[in-house]
Design a protein around this motif. Structure first.
Motif, mmCIF file in Angstrom:
data_model
loop_
_atom_site.group_PDB
_atom_site.id
_atom_site.type_symbol
_atom_site.label_atom_id
_atom_site.label_comp_id
_atom_site.label_asym_id
_atom_site.label_seq_id
_atom_site.Cartn_x
_atom_site.Cartn_y
_atom_site.Cartn_z
ATOM 1 N N LYS A 93 0.847 -1.198 0.000
ATOM 2 C CA LYS A 93 0.000 0.000 0.000
ATOM 3 C C LYS A 93 0.888 1.256 0.000
ATOM 4 C CE LYS A 93 -3.542 -2.334 2.768
ATOM 5 N NZ LYS A 93 -4.235 -2.358 4.085
ATOM 6 N N PHE A 94 0.243 2.415 -0.222
ATOM 7 C CA PHE A 94 0.978 3.673 -0.171
ATOM 8 C C PHE A 94 1.421 3.960 1.264
ATOM 9 C CE2 PHE A 94 -1.502 5.134 -4.112
ATOM 10 C CZ PHE A 94 -0.472 4.723 -4.959
ATOM 11 N N LYS A 95 2.348 4.876 1.392
ATOM 12 C CA LYS A 95 3.054 5.123 2.656
ATOM 13 C C LYS A 95 2.116 5.331 3.851
ATOM 14 C CE LYS A 95 6.633 6.422 5.286
ATOM 15 N NZ LYS A 95 5.920 6.883 6.489
ATOM 16 N N ASN A 96 1.126 6.209 3.718
ATOM 17 C CA ASN A 96 0.274 6.543 4.868
ATOM 18 C C ASN A 96 -0.686 5.436 5.264
ATOM 19 O OD1 ASN A 96 1.406 9.025 5.383
ATOM 20 N ND2 ASN A 96 0.008 10.138 4.034
ATOM 21 N N SER A 97 -0.773 4.378 4.451
ATOM 22 C CA SER A 97 -1.646 3.238 4.786
ATOM 23 C C SER A 97 -0.859 2.026 5.275
ATOM 24 C CB SER A 97 -2.475 2.840 3.552
ATOM 25 O OG SER A 97 -3.263 3.907 3.113
ATOM 26 N N LEU A 98 0.439 2.167 5.428
ATOM 27 C CA LEU A 98 1.282 1.040 5.821
ATOM 28 C C LEU A 98 1.224 0.789 7.322
ATOM 29 C CD1 LEU A 98 4.539 1.804 3.769
ATOM 30 C CD2 LEU A 98 2.828 0.050 3.247
ATOM 31 N N SER A 99 1.239 -0.461 7.698
ATOM 32 C CA SER A 99 1.443 -0.825 9.106
ATOM 33 C C SER A 99 2.946 -0.822 9.386
ATOM 34 C CB SER A 99 0.872 -2.206 9.381
ATOM 35 O OG SER A 99 1.621 -3.203 8.672
ATOM 36 N N LEU A 100 3.303 -0.901 10.664
ATOM 37 C CA LEU A 100 4.729 -0.966 11.015
ATOM 38 C C LEU A 100 5.374 -2.217 10.430
ATOM 39 C CD1 LEU A 100 4.735 0.273 14.739
ATOM 40 C CD2 LEU A 100 5.432 1.522 12.693
ATOM 41 N N GLU A 101 4.614 -3.291 10.386
ATOM 42 C CA GLU A 101 5.144 -4.534 9.808
ATOM 43 C C GLU A 101 5.376 -4.379 8.302
ATOM 44 O OE1 GLU A 101 6.301 -7.263 11.316
ATOM 45 O OE2 GLU A 101 5.952 -6.066 13.126
ATOM 46 N N ASP A 102 4.462 -3.660 7.638
ATOM 47 C CA ASP A 102 4.640 -3.385 6.207
ATOM 48 C C ASP A 102 5.913 -2.578 5.970
ATOM 49 O OD1 ASP A 102 2.313 -4.675 5.447
ATOM 50 O OD2 ASP A 102 1.090 -2.863 5.573
ATOM 51 N N GLU A 103 6.120 -1.569 6.810
ATOM 52 C CA GLU A 103 7.316 -0.724 6.666
ATOM 53 C C GLU A 103 8.592 -1.545 6.839
ATOM 54 O OE1 GLU A 103 5.520 3.574 8.181
ATOM 55 O OE2 GLU A 103 6.845 2.433 9.481
ATOM 56 N N LYS A 104 8.568 -2.443 7.814
ATOM 57 C CA LYS A 104 9.734 -3.306 8.020
ATOM 58 C C LYS A 104 9.964 -4.197 6.802
ATOM 59 C CE LYS A 104 9.336 -3.550 13.078
ATOM 60 N NZ LYS A 104 8.995 -4.416 14.232
ATOM 61 N N SER A 105 8.876 -4.719 6.236
ATOM 62 C CA SER A 105 8.995 -5.582 5.054
ATOM 63 C C SER A 105 9.556 -4.813 3.867
ATOM 64 C CB SER A 105 7.618 -6.160 4.675
ATOM 65 O OG SER A 105 7.159 -7.041 5.672
ATOM 66 N N PHE A 160 19.688 8.036 -0.235
ATOM 67 C CA PHE A 160 18.720 6.982 -0.568
ATOM 68 C C PHE A 160 17.801 6.802 0.637
ATOM 69 C CE2 PHE A 160 17.318 2.565 -0.871
ATOM 70 C CZ PHE A 160 16.991 2.448 -2.208
ATOM 71 N N LYS A 161 16.522 7.185 0.470
ATOM 72 C CA LYS A 161 15.583 7.119 1.589
ATOM 73 C C LYS A 161 14.572 5.991 1.396
ATOM 74 C CE LYS A 161 14.655 11.703 1.615
ATOM 75 N NZ LYS A 161 14.033 12.964 2.100
ATOM 76 N N ILE A 162 14.254 5.331 2.488
ATOM 77 C CA ILE A 162 13.275 4.249 2.501
ATOM 78 C C ILE A 162 12.188 4.591 3.527
ATOM 79 C CG2 ILE A 162 12.899 1.772 2.843
ATOM 80 C CD1 ILE A 162 15.913 1.369 2.380
ATOM 81 N N ASN A 163 10.913 4.434 3.136
ATOM 82 C CA ASN A 163 9.771 4.745 4.009
ATOM 83 C C ASN A 163 9.763 6.212 4.430
ATOM 84 O OD1 ASN A 163 8.659 2.124 4.047
ATOM 85 N ND2 ASN A 163 10.089 1.491 5.658
ATOM 86 N N ALA A 164 10.005 7.088 3.470
ATOM 87 C CA ALA A 164 9.938 8.524 3.741
ATOM 88 C C ALA A 164 8.662 9.064 3.103
ATOM 89 C CB ALA A 164 11.186 9.211 3.214
ATOM 90 N N LYS A 165 8.770 9.946 2.113
ATOM 91 C CA LYS A 165 7.564 10.473 1.444
ATOM 92 C C LYS A 165 6.835 9.363 0.698
ATOM 93 C CE LYS A 165 6.231 14.111 -1.833
ATOM 94 N NZ LYS A 165 5.446 14.949 -0.915
ATOM 95 N N GLY A 179 1.696 5.668 -15.851
ATOM 96 C CA GLY A 179 3.103 5.688 -15.474
ATOM 97 C C GLY A 179 3.296 5.183 -14.053
ATOM 98 N N TYR A 180 4.349 5.665 -13.371
ATOM 99 C CA TYR A 180 4.608 5.263 -11.983
ATOM 100 C C TYR A 180 3.524 5.853 -11.073
ATOM 101 C CZ TYR A 180 9.150 3.695 -13.650
ATOM 102 O OH TYR A 180 10.145 3.034 -14.334
ATOM 103 N N LEU A 181 3.106 5.057 -10.067
ATOM 104 C CA LEU A 181 1.992 5.434 -9.201
ATOM 105 C C LEU A 181 2.482 5.850 -7.812
ATOM 106 C CD1 LEU A 181 -0.466 2.541 -10.133
ATOM 107 C CD2 LEU A 181 -0.335 4.843 -11.129
ATOM 108 N N PHE A 182 1.820 6.894 -7.270
ATOM 109 C CA PHE A 182 2.242 7.454 -5.983
ATOM 110 C C PHE A 182 1.051 7.951 -5.185
ATOM 111 C CE2 PHE A 182 5.647 8.038 -9.039
ATOM 112 C CZ PHE A 182 6.717 7.472 -8.381
ATOM 113 N N GLU A 183 1.258 8.057 -3.880
ATOM 114 C CA GLU A 183 0.253 8.681 -3.020
ATOM 115 C C GLU A 183 0.152 10.170 -3.346
ATOM 116 O OE1 GLU A 183 -1.195 8.159 1.505
ATOM 117 O OE2 GLU A 183 0.932 7.918 1.121
#
Length: 326
Positions: free
Chosen positions: A29-41, A102-107, A148-152
């Motif tokens: 899912k997009f960033k604001n709908s992620l659970s903490l477990e999703d972010e870790k994955s 290189f950012k992960i789980n940011a915007k 094209g590429y999809l984003f929140e």
């Protein structure tokens, strides 16, 4: 003009060229709908691919889980005041020369930033797109054949690209040409504003360009062209300033130097006005002898106050960072 051009390095006008490339992973899912477990994955999935890259050892990763970490990385040019709130699973990888982040789980799930002083969008894009291209061989990005590429963030849908520049324009300001530049940028749908809303000296401007339906390198070519037009206008007017207003700026430099030495009535605007004068006079090889990087670090240190609730607590520290210049 040629001899004058030799005096002014473009990095004293375009202080940074940044290319920000965003991507999301297909199966999340997009960033604001992620659970903490999703972010870790997401973090584990991205890192498992990233660490296979031959240049991955040049990056050092750390969590973006505190205001101090955010401010520290803002000073390096890796974070912007309007960036979203970071979580305990937000990470940043910093290349050893600070030219790529290189950012992960940011915007979004992934953000890759290439940034260089001067008008260098193509070189900045090389840093960002090299990583993006290598990761695309391993990861499945969220993509639609029509959109094209999809984003929140819907402004990113399409190419997932933002181009940013920090500009120093004292001569354009001095000769009241800034409205001309603003109107021109507005016609091209480019965000262009000075940083005085953050109490920064009004000689400093921020520029941001997105166009979701444009091909990536066409967009980068346009940004290069637009920024070079502003740089050329600033150089032309610095020549006029050099011929007609130089004594005024030298006197202003000495006056602000005295204020900073007194350590009284110092605020962010005073500090950044002095930095602006240092940049201007240094670009003309006059009055001071400081490296560009030192002045830029002082500027970013002062600018980082936009993240602080109580700026007064940092003012003494910020003004001290300029004592070497003084």
């Amino acid at each position: 003009m040629a001899s004058f051009m030799n005096k002014i390095a473009e990095k004293y006008i375009c202080m940074s060229s940044s290319v920000n490339v965003y991507r999301n992973l297909k199966d999340f899912k997009f960033k604001n709908s992620l659970s903490l477990e999703d972010e870790k994955s997401i973090y584990n999935t991205v890192c498992s691919s990233f660490y296979k890259l031959p240049y991955s050892d040049r990056f050092n990763f750390e969590r973006l889980d505190s205001k101090d970490k955010v401010i520290e990385n803002f000073k390096k040019g890796a974070i912007y005041p309007d960036d979203t709130v970071y979580t305990e699973n937000s990470y940043i990888g910093i290349r050893d020369d600070f030219l790529c982040f290189f950012k992960i789980n940011a915007k979004e799930h992934i953000e890759i930033i290439g940034t260089i002083p001067g008008v260098n969008f193509f070189r900045s894009s090389h840093f960002a797109y090299e990583i993006e291209s290598d990761l695309e061989e391993e990861l499945k990005f969220s993509f639609n054949t029509k959109l094209g590429y999809l984003f929140e963030d819907i402004s990113l849908v399409g190419n997932g690209l933002k181009l940013r520049a920090v500009l120093h324009l004292p001569a354009i300001n001095s000769f009241n040409l800034i409205d001309f530049v603003k109107k021109k940028m507005k016609l091209k749908n480019i965000k262009f504003y000075n940083l005085k809303k953050f109490d920064i000296c009004s000689d400093f401007y921020f520029m941001e360009y997105t166009a979701k339906n444009e091909e990536e390198f066409s967009l980068i070519r346009q940004m290069d062209k637009f920024v070079f037009e502003i740089v050329d206008l600033e150089i032309e007017n610095r020549r006029k300033l050099f011929e007609t207003k130089l004594d005024y700026y030298k006197e202003k430099y000495e006056r602000y130097k005295m204020i900073l030495n007194s350590k009284k009535d110092i605020d962010i605007n005073v500090v950044t006005t002095f930095i602006s004068l240092c940049f201007l006079l240094q670009s003309l090889s006059l009055a001071i002898d400081c490296e560009f990087k030192f002045l830029y670090d002082c500027f970013m240190n002062a600018r980082s106050s936009c993240f602080l609730d109580e700026k007064e607590k940092k003012l003494y520290e910020i003004s001290n960072s300029l004592m070497e210049v003084v």
